[in-house]
Motif scaffolding. Structure first.
Motif, PDB file in Angstrom:
ATOM      1  N   ILE A  94     -17.214 -16.570 -48.606  1.00 42.57           N
ATOM      2  CA  ILE A  94     -17.248 -16.345 -50.393  1.00 42.57           C
ATOM      3  C   ILE A  94     -17.235 -17.607 -50.978  1.00 42.57           C
ATOM      4  CG2 ILE A  94     -15.961 -15.761 -52.415  1.00 42.57           C
ATOM      5  CD1 ILE A  94     -14.678 -13.746 -50.589  1.00 42.57           C
ATOM      6  N   THR A  95     -18.413 -17.989 -51.558  1.00 42.43           N
ATOM      7  CA  THR A  95     -18.683 -19.215 -52.012  1.00 42.43           C
ATOM      8  C   THR A  95     -18.283 -19.586 -53.430  1.00 42.43           C
ATOM      9  OG1 THR A  95     -21.019 -19.060 -52.113  1.00 42.43           O
ATOM     10  CG2 THR A  95     -20.121 -19.915 -50.004  1.00 42.43           C
ATOM     11  N   ARG A  96     -18.332 -18.405 -54.061  1.00 46.35           N
ATOM     12  CA  ARG A  96     -17.925 -18.562 -55.669  1.00 46.35           C
ATOM     13  C   ARG A  96     -17.498 -17.208 -56.028  1.00 46.35           C
ATOM     14  NH1 ARG A  96     -22.410 -18.763 -60.466  1.00 46.35           N
ATOM     15  NH2 ARG A  96     -20.850 -18.633 -62.006  1.00 46.35           N
ATOM     16  N   LEU A  97     -16.416 -17.394 -56.964  1.00 47.50           N
ATOM     17  CA  LEU A  97     -15.728 -16.066 -57.491  1.00 47.50           C
ATOM     18  C   LEU A  97     -15.170 -16.410 -58.725  1.00 47.50           C
ATOM     19  CD1 LEU A  97     -14.977 -13.100 -57.345  1.00 47.50           C
ATOM     20  CD2 LEU A  97     -12.817 -13.987 -56.258  1.00 47.50           C
ATOM     21  N   ALA A  98     -16.000 -16.402 -59.728  1.00 40.94           N
ATOM     22  CA  ALA A  98     -15.712 -16.716 -61.231  1.00 40.94           C
ATOM     23  C   ALA A  98     -16.422 -16.171 -62.261  1.00 40.94           C
ATOM     24  CB  ALA A  98     -15.804 -18.215 -61.452  1.00 40.94           C
ATOM     25  N   ASP A  99     -16.015 -15.736 -63.521  1.00 43.60           N
ATOM     26  CA  ASP A  99     -16.547 -14.888 -64.472  1.00 43.60           C
ATOM     27  C   ASP A  99     -17.436 -13.718 -63.921  1.00 43.60           C
ATOM     28  OD1 ASP A  99     -15.430 -17.119 -66.090  1.00 43.60           O
ATOM     29  OD2 ASP A  99     -17.059 -18.446 -65.552  1.00 43.60           O
ATOM     30  N   GLY A 100     -16.974 -12.929 -63.286  1.00 43.84           N
ATOM     31  CA  GLY A 100     -17.332 -11.661 -62.679  1.00 43.84           C
ATOM     32  C   GLY A 100     -18.871 -12.035 -61.634  1.00 43.84           C
ATOM     33  N   VAL A 101     -18.827 -13.318 -61.257  1.00 44.89           N
ATOM     34  CA  VAL A 101     -19.798 -13.543 -60.281  1.00 44.89           C
ATOM     35  C   VAL A 101     -19.297 -13.770 -58.971  1.00 44.89           C
ATOM     36  CG1 VAL A 101     -21.791 -15.065 -59.854  1.00 44.89           C
ATOM     37  CG2 VAL A 101     -21.386 -14.548 -62.210  1.00 44.89           C
ATOM     38  N   LEU A 102     -19.878 -13.222 -57.941  1.00 45.28           N
ATOM     39  CA  LEU A 102     -19.513 -13.411 -56.484  1.00 45.28           C
ATOM     40  C   LEU A 102     -20.585 -13.902 -55.685  1.00 45.28           C
ATOM     41  CD1 LEU A 102     -17.517 -12.921 -54.131  1.00 45.28           C
ATOM     42  CD2 LEU A 102     -18.651 -10.631 -54.010  1.00 45.28           C
ATOM     43  N   GLU A 103     -20.516 -15.011 -55.139  1.00 43.99           N
ATOM     44  CA  GLU A 103     -21.598 -15.432 -54.291  1.00 43.99           C
ATOM     45  C   GLU A 103     -21.092 -15.370 -52.703  1.00 43.99           C
ATOM     46  OE1 GLU A 103     -23.276 -19.039 -55.405  1.00 43.99           O
ATOM     47  OE2 GLU A 103     -24.233 -18.264 -57.149  1.00 43.99           O
ATOM     48  N   ILE A 104     -21.774 -14.960 -51.865  1.00 35.38           N
ATOM     49  CA  ILE A 104     -21.473 -14.859 -50.295  1.00 35.38           C
ATOM     50  C   ILE A 104     -22.352 -15.758 -49.558  1.00 35.38           C
ATOM     51  CG2 ILE A 104     -20.214 -12.970 -50.514  1.00 35.38           C
ATOM     52  CD1 ILE A 104     -22.359 -11.260 -48.874  1.00 35.38           C
ATOM     53  N   ARG A 105     -22.223 -16.237 -48.464  1.00 32.26           N
ATOM     54  CA  ARG A 105     -23.137 -17.079 -47.692  1.00 32.26           C
ATOM     55  C   ARG A 105     -22.928 -16.490 -46.309  1.00 32.26           C
ATOM     56  NH1 ARG A 105     -22.887 -23.502 -46.597  1.00 32.26           N
ATOM     57  NH2 ARG A 105     -21.090 -22.568 -45.314  1.00 32.26           N
ATOM     58  N   THR A 106     -24.148 -16.080 -45.913  1.00 36.95           N
ATOM     59  CA  THR A 106     -24.147 -15.403 -44.426  1.00 36.95           C
ATOM     60  C   THR A 106     -25.259 -16.088 -43.371  1.00 36.95           C
ATOM     61  OG1 THR A 106     -23.786 -13.495 -43.140  1.00 36.95           O
ATOM     62  CG2 THR A 106     -25.382 -13.329 -44.894  1.00 36.95           C
ATOM     63  N   SER A 107     -25.075 -16.223 -42.208  1.00 30.59           N
ATOM     64  CA  SER A 107     -26.171 -16.576 -41.399  1.00 30.59           C
ATOM     65  C   SER A 107     -26.456 -15.240 -40.476  1.00 30.59           C
ATOM     66  CB  SER A 107     -26.066 -17.597 -40.503  1.00 30.59           C
ATOM     67  OG  SER A 107     -25.042 -17.557 -39.681  1.00 30.59           O
ATOM     68  N   HIS A 108     -25.448 -14.229 -40.365  1.00 29.13           N
ATOM     69  CA  HIS A 108     -25.626 -13.034 -39.880  1.00 29.13           C
ATOM     70  C   HIS A 108     -24.585 -11.968 -40.227  1.00 29.13           C
ATOM     71  CE1 HIS A 108     -25.995  -9.836 -36.899  1.00 29.13           C
ATOM     72  NE2 HIS A 108     -24.708  -9.894 -36.459  1.00 29.13           N
ATOM     73  N   LEU A 109     -24.941 -10.907 -40.806  1.00 29.82           N
ATOM     74  CA  LEU A 109     -24.025  -9.823 -41.375  1.00 29.82           C
ATOM     75  C   LEU A 109     -24.651  -8.521 -40.871  1.00 29.82           C
ATOM     76  CD1 LEU A 109     -21.019  -9.177 -42.558  1.00 29.82           C
ATOM     77  CD2 LEU A 109     -22.347  -9.072 -44.558  1.00 29.82           C
ATOM     78  N   ARG A 110     -24.080  -8.026 -40.240  1.00 30.28           N
ATOM     79  CA  ARG A 110     -24.593  -6.445 -39.283  1.00 30.28           C
ATOM     80  C   ARG A 110     -24.486  -5.723 -40.291  1.00 30.28           C
ATOM     81  NH1 ARG A 110     -21.507  -4.992 -34.675  1.00 30.28           N
ATOM     82  NH2 ARG A 110     -20.208  -4.187 -36.095  1.00 30.28           N
ATOM     83  N   VAL A 111     -25.627  -4.733 -40.751  1.00 29.53           N
ATOM     84  CA  VAL A 111     -25.695  -3.504 -41.407  1.00 29.53           C
ATOM     85  C   VAL A 111     -26.372  -2.642 -40.635  1.00 29.53           C
ATOM     86  CG1 VAL A 111     -25.283  -4.385 -43.569  1.00 29.53           C
ATOM     87  CG2 VAL A 111     -27.793  -4.467 -42.509  1.00 29.53           C
ATOM     88  N   GLY A 112     -25.988  -1.312 -40.284  1.00 28.85           N
ATOM     89  CA  GLY A 112     -26.635  -0.198 -39.596  1.00 28.85           C
ATOM     90  C   GLY A 112     -26.795   1.083 -40.386  1.00 28.85           C
ATOM     91  N   MET A 113     -27.622   1.949 -39.802  1.00 26.92           N
ATOM     92  CA  MET A 113     -27.942   3.091 -40.360  1.00 26.92           C
ATOM     93  C   MET A 113     -27.079   4.242 -40.120  1.00 26.92           C
ATOM     94  SD  MET A 113     -32.096   3.065 -40.139  1.00 26.92           S
ATOM     95  CE  MET A 113     -32.406   4.771 -40.008  1.00 26.92           C
ATOM     96  N   ASN A 114     -26.739   4.086 -39.105  1.00 32.28           N
ATOM     97  CA  ASN A 114     -25.452   5.336 -38.232  1.00 32.28           C
ATOM     98  C   ASN A 114     -24.158   5.023 -38.390  1.00 32.28           C
ATOM     99  OD1 ASN A 114     -27.934   6.566 -37.793  1.00 32.28           O
ATOM    100  ND2 ASN A 114     -28.043   5.992 -35.576  1.00 32.28           N
ATOM    101  N   GLY A 115     -23.892   3.785 -38.938  1.00 32.07           N
ATOM    102  CA  GLY A 115     -22.542   3.440 -39.200  1.00 32.07           C
ATOM    103  C   GLY A 115     -21.770   3.319 -37.643  1.00 32.07           C
ATOM    104  N   GLY A 116     -20.628   2.762 -37.660  1.00 26.42           N
ATOM    105  CA  GLY A 116     -19.932   2.555 -36.444  1.00 26.42           C
ATOM    106  C   GLY A 116     -20.407   1.649 -35.622  1.00 26.42           C
ATOM    107  N   ILE A 117     -19.681   1.349 -34.485  1.00 22.99           N
ATOM    108  CA  ILE A 117     -20.048   0.584 -33.330  1.00 22.99           C
ATOM    109  C   ILE A 117     -20.508   1.447 -32.178  1.00 22.99           C
ATOM    110  CG2 ILE A 117     -19.561  -1.400 -32.029  1.00 22.99           C
ATOM    111  CD1 ILE A 117     -17.437  -2.040 -34.052  1.00 22.99           C
ATOM    112  N   ASP A 118     -21.534   2.215 -32.288  1.00 20.48           N
ATOM    113  CA  ASP A 118     -21.844   3.098 -31.253  1.00 20.48           C
ATOM    114  C   ASP A 118     -22.921   2.652 -30.366  1.00 20.48           C
ATOM    115  OD1 ASP A 118     -24.029   3.328 -32.769  1.00 20.48           O
ATOM    116  OD2 ASP A 118     -23.693   5.656 -33.377  1.00 20.48           O
ATOM    117  N   HIS A 119     -23.513   1.652 -30.737  1.00 18.45           N
ATOM    118  CA  HIS A 119     -24.585   1.054 -29.947  1.00 18.45           C
ATOM    119  C   HIS A 119     -25.912   1.757 -29.812  1.00 18.45           C
ATOM    120  CE1 HIS A 119     -21.919  -2.350 -28.858  1.00 18.45           C
ATOM    121  NE2 HIS A 119     -21.098  -1.478 -28.625  1.00 18.45           N
ATOM    122  N   GLU A 120     -25.692   2.916 -30.480  1.00 19.93           N
ATOM    123  CA  GLU A 120     -27.019   3.743 -30.542  1.00 19.93           C
ATOM    124  C   GLU A 120     -27.859   3.878 -31.875  1.00 19.93           C
ATOM    125  OE1 GLU A 120     -25.992   7.761 -29.101  1.00 19.93           O
ATOM    126  OE2 GLU A 120     -24.955   6.811 -27.425  1.00 19.93           O
TER     127      GLU A 120
END
Length: 149
Positions: A94-120
């Protein structure tokens, strides 16, 4: 950022066609980030987050055939300004949290279609370019924005 200044609630953004055209590597067309505690509002309890992204039809999302797909992930924040996903699912700061603004910084943040860590499931990353930082700016939103994607 102290633990008691972590964000709570829903932060959201729908990126315009003009924004996406100006940032052709961006992989999220819509992004929601909801922060919550399982045991209510105890300030010393673990903070969790749910992230939901409508993948843009550009960047590595388009190259992987994921444009238009809704992808999700759940993780937790365990240090000042740091949040992550288990099983090498990546992190964000979290690089900024002020006045209703949130900024995040990532080089990798996993998202998935089937949820969970099922590796499928089918997975992607909200990082635009391997090993480089991507910043997302989101805005405080009503809870419905995060629950009714």
């Amino acid at each position: 950022m102290a633990n008691d200044t972590f964000p709570m609630g829903c932060y959201a953004r729908d990126y315009s066609a003009e924004h996406l055209a100006a940032h052709p590597a961006q992989v999220a067309e819509r992004l929601r980030l909801n922060f919550y505690r399982l045991d209510g509002s105890a300030p010393d309890s673990l903070l969790y987050f749910d992230v939901t992204a409508l993948m843009a039809n550009q960047g590595h999302a388009a190259q992987d055939g994921l444009g238009g797909e809704v992808m999700t992930e759940t993780g937790f924040c365990n240090r000042p300004s740091g949040c992550g996903v288990e099983a090498d699912g990546g992190t964000f700061e979290i690089t900024r949290l002020a006045d209703g603004v949130l900024e995040i910084r990532t080089s990798h943040l996993r998202v998935g279609m089937n949820g969970g860590i099922d590796h499928e499931g089918v997975y992607s990353s909200l990082g635009e370019t391997y090993n480089e930082y991507t910043t997302y700016r989101l805005f405080a939103a009503q809870p419905e924005a995060c629950s009714e994607f």
